[in-house]
Design an enzyme around this catalytic site. Sequence first.
Site, PDB file in Angstrom:
ATOM      1  N   CYS A 118       0.862  -1.182   0.000  1.00 47.41           N
ATOM      2  CA  CYS A 118       0.000   0.000   0.000  1.00 47.41           C
ATOM      3  C   CYS A 118       0.903   1.237   0.000  1.00 47.41           C
ATOM      4  O   CYS A 118       1.665   1.451   0.927  1.00 47.41           O
ATOM      5  CB  CYS A 118      -0.891  -0.007   1.239  1.00 47.41           C
ATOM      6  SG  CYS A 118      -1.747   1.552   1.490  1.00 47.41           S
ATOM      7  N   CYS A 155      -3.427   7.306  -2.170  1.00 50.87           N
ATOM      8  CA  CYS A 155      -4.752   7.337  -2.803  1.00 50.87           C
ATOM      9  C   CYS A 155      -5.882   7.593  -1.819  1.00 50.87           C
ATOM     10  O   CYS A 155      -6.950   8.077  -2.211  1.00 50.87           O
ATOM     11  CB  CYS A 155      -5.028   6.047  -3.546  1.00 50.87           C
ATOM     12  SG  CYS A 155      -3.721   4.879  -3.466  1.00 50.87           S
ATOM     13  N   THR A 169      -4.317   5.213   6.903  1.00 49.15           N
ATOM     14  CA  THR A 169      -3.303   4.832   5.919  1.00 49.15           C
ATOM     15  C   THR A 169      -2.362   5.997   5.649  1.00 49.15           C
ATOM     16  O   THR A 169      -2.817   7.096   5.312  1.00 49.15           O
ATOM     17  CB  THR A 169      -4.004   4.395   4.617  1.00 49.15           C
ATOM     18  OG1 THR A 169      -4.800   3.253   4.908  1.00 49.15           O
ATOM     19  CG2 THR A 169      -3.004   4.046   3.539  1.00 49.15           C
ATOM     20  N   GLU A 211      -0.177   1.927   8.595  1.00 49.50           N
ATOM     21  CA  GLU A 211      -1.364   2.556   9.171  1.00 49.50           C
ATOM     22  C   GLU A 211      -1.003   3.050  10.562  1.00 49.50           C
ATOM     23  O   GLU A 211      -0.041   2.579  11.155  1.00 49.50           O
ATOM     24  CB  GLU A 211      -2.527   1.556   9.280  1.00 49.50           C
ATOM     25  CG  GLU A 211      -3.319   1.390   8.007  1.00 49.50           C
ATOM     26  CD  GLU A 211      -2.633   0.514   6.990  1.00 49.50           C
ATOM     27  OE1 GLU A 211      -1.864  -0.376   7.393  1.00 49.50           O
ATOM     28  OE2 GLU A 211      -2.835   0.728   5.779  1.00 49.50           O
ATOM     29  N   HIS A 239     -12.923   5.036  -3.065  1.00 51.78           N
ATOM     30  CA  HIS A 239     -11.780   4.221  -2.632  1.00 51.78           C
ATOM     31  C   HIS A 239     -11.969   2.751  -2.994  1.00 51.78           C
ATOM     32  O   HIS A 239     -10.997   2.030  -3.223  1.00 51.78           O
ATOM     33  CB  HIS A 239     -11.562   4.403  -1.130  1.00 51.78           C
ATOM     34  CG  HIS A 239     -10.144   4.126  -0.723  1.00 51.78           C
ATOM     35  ND1 HIS A 239      -9.063   4.676  -1.369  1.00 51.78           N
ATOM     36  CD2 HIS A 239      -9.618   3.323   0.251  1.00 51.78           C
ATOM     37  CE1 HIS A 239      -7.935   4.234  -0.806  1.00 51.78           C
ATOM     38  NE2 HIS A 239      -8.251   3.413   0.173  1.00 51.78           N
ATOM     39  N   TYR A 271      -9.156   0.242  -5.125  1.00 49.34           N
ATOM     40  CA  TYR A 271      -8.609  -1.080  -4.812  1.00 49.34           C
ATOM     41  C   TYR A 271      -8.475  -1.955  -6.056  1.00 49.34           C
ATOM     42  O   TYR A 271      -7.634  -2.854  -6.088  1.00 49.34           O
ATOM     43  CB  TYR A 271      -9.521  -1.789  -3.781  1.00 49.34           C
ATOM     44  CG  TYR A 271      -9.237  -1.394  -2.354  1.00 49.34           C
ATOM     45  CD1 TYR A 271      -8.802  -0.119  -2.019  1.00 49.34           C
ATOM     46  CD2 TYR A 271      -9.394  -2.307  -1.316  1.00 49.34           C
ATOM     47  CE1 TYR A 271      -8.542   0.237  -0.719  1.00 49.34           C
ATOM     48  CE2 TYR A 271      -9.128  -1.961   0.006  1.00 49.34           C
ATOM     49  CZ  TYR A 271      -8.708  -0.688   0.293  1.00 49.34           C
ATOM     50  OH  TYR A 271      -8.438  -0.340   1.592  1.00 49.34           O
ATOM     51  N   CYS A 277      -4.745  -0.678  -7.143  1.00 50.86           N
ATOM     52  CA  CYS A 277      -3.544  -1.002  -6.337  1.00 50.86           C
ATOM     53  C   CYS A 277      -3.402  -2.493  -6.070  1.00 50.86           C
ATOM     54  O   CYS A 277      -2.328  -3.062  -6.221  1.00 50.86           O
ATOM     55  CB  CYS A 277      -3.562  -0.222  -5.029  1.00 50.86           C
ATOM     56  SG  CYS A 277      -4.733  -0.820  -3.796  1.00 50.86           S
ATOM     57  N   GLU A 284      -6.473  -5.936   4.630  1.00 55.14           N
ATOM     58  CA  GLU A 284      -7.030  -4.656   4.189  1.00 55.14           C
ATOM     59  C   GLU A 284      -7.985  -4.851   3.018  1.00 55.14           C
ATOM     60  O   GLU A 284      -8.931  -4.083   2.840  1.00 55.14           O
ATOM     61  CB  GLU A 284      -5.908  -3.688   3.805  1.00 55.14           C
ATOM     62  CG  GLU A 284      -6.443  -2.281   3.621  1.00 55.14           C
ATOM     63  CD  GLU A 284      -5.459  -1.343   2.976  1.00 55.14           C
ATOM     64  OE1 GLU A 284      -4.581  -1.815   2.239  1.00 55.14           O
ATOM     65  OE2 GLU A 284      -5.603  -0.134   3.184  1.00 55.14           O
TER      66      GLU A 284
END
Length: 483
Positions: free
Chosen positions: A98, A102, A189, A255, A290, A294, A297, A445
Amino acid sequence: MTLMTKDEYLSSLKDLGHRVFIQGEQVASVPDNRISGPGAMAMAETYEQAQKAPELFTAESHLTGETINRFAHIQHSTEDIIKKVVMLREMGRRTACCFQRCAGMDAINSVYAITYDIDQEYDTQYHARFRDFLKYIQQNDFVPAACMTDSKGDRSLSPSRQKDMDQYLHVVEETKGGLVVRGAKLHTTGGVNSHELLVMPTRALGADDRDFAIAFAVPASAKGVTFVYGRQPSDTRRLEKGRPDVGNPCFGGCESLIVFDDVFVPEERIFMKGEYPFAGRLVELFAANHRTSYGGCKVGVGDVLIGATQAIGQAQGTEKAAHFKDKVAEMIHLNETLHGVALASAAMGKQTPSGSFAVDQLLANVCKLNITRFPFEISRLAQDLAGGILVTMPSLEDQKHPEIGGYIRKYMAGREGVTSDQRMRVLRLIENIVLGTGAVSYLTESIHGAGSPQAQKIMITRLADMASARSCALRLCGVEGLD
Ligand code: SF4
Ligand code: FE
């Protein structure tokens, strides 16, 4: 200055002066700390790529006309959203983790649209304030972290019914020129790698919860803000001499728990204050934006995992077996399906009243629900094809030992011409993604990030046009009056 270099970004982070704790110790410099360094480097890669691949990683600011990092851009077409998804896949391929930026990008796009809507309803001035904040972010090439999830205390009670009111971040005092807030935001994040904190409510709120319906931004170094870094499986491998078994030596996600202990928010940084009917709408829009991300990413990380699986098959002499090829094909199919739905939700995006564009929410939720499942199957297949050695092999460091090094080099080697070092490094990368620090992002996640699976089911049920599906069916079979 609208674009920072990677080094400028890293120095800006060192100079930030935010209060960060990792495993019980306060950290002087996030990029220089051995646990948090790879997380900073993953974020820094978003700066590096803006220099190296500007056609994908930069955009024109609709506020200033200047070239800005795409991570700071407000989407103004479906093409912008498609480019975002493609960019995130590329970043996943480059970092296998991650890379964090974003969340803030999706947050600015969501707050931008919702502040406009609030102003229409209540004659407030939030949108103009937010545009000023955004200009500041874009002109300095800063990262705003998306701070959404509260600690929530007793989940069966609404925010205003909690025994400890701080379980949801709330207004404690209205003072001259601003507000004082208290509470905490979890799972944030890239928080420690961000210059600003963009805080939003975590759920739909009712009239009793008015004090919790707040959105605002404060600097990461604001008085009263404390970051506590999240632990990850095998994170202390980064502390080992030479870090032989880290698997992904350069990059990592991160995180943190962010505590807001009576933090002052100046009026010009407040973007929602008490307009509770818009809290749920903001959460839904951020979640949808978001959820589509995903499908960029995680697909990029999937590319790395599939590539590593293919490489280990070649190293071990199994890649030509029919079952190996079949399972790799299955991994590719799952990965591309994830990307396909993300691209579809981008392509079917629509203009918001503010003029910006948002994803198609139904498809965004379908995308994310697939994300809660497919990376697990891809990981299962990777472990199947890598073999049990993935979790039983010695340390790469053992190869150097004067007495046992020869055994390791001999028995850990692959087929002719493949050294133990080559084979073990690929296995460690796979291990990192499916069991180590990388699994935080690629697996858990994937379930809970941007909302847990049940949240997607609720949205899918709400957004699907069941009335028209029913009437299609009933018309075809000639049934009338079935309500
Ligand atoms: Fe970006 Fe993916 Fe990390 Fe979310 S999980 S911040 S989309 S890299
Ligand atoms: Fe996330």
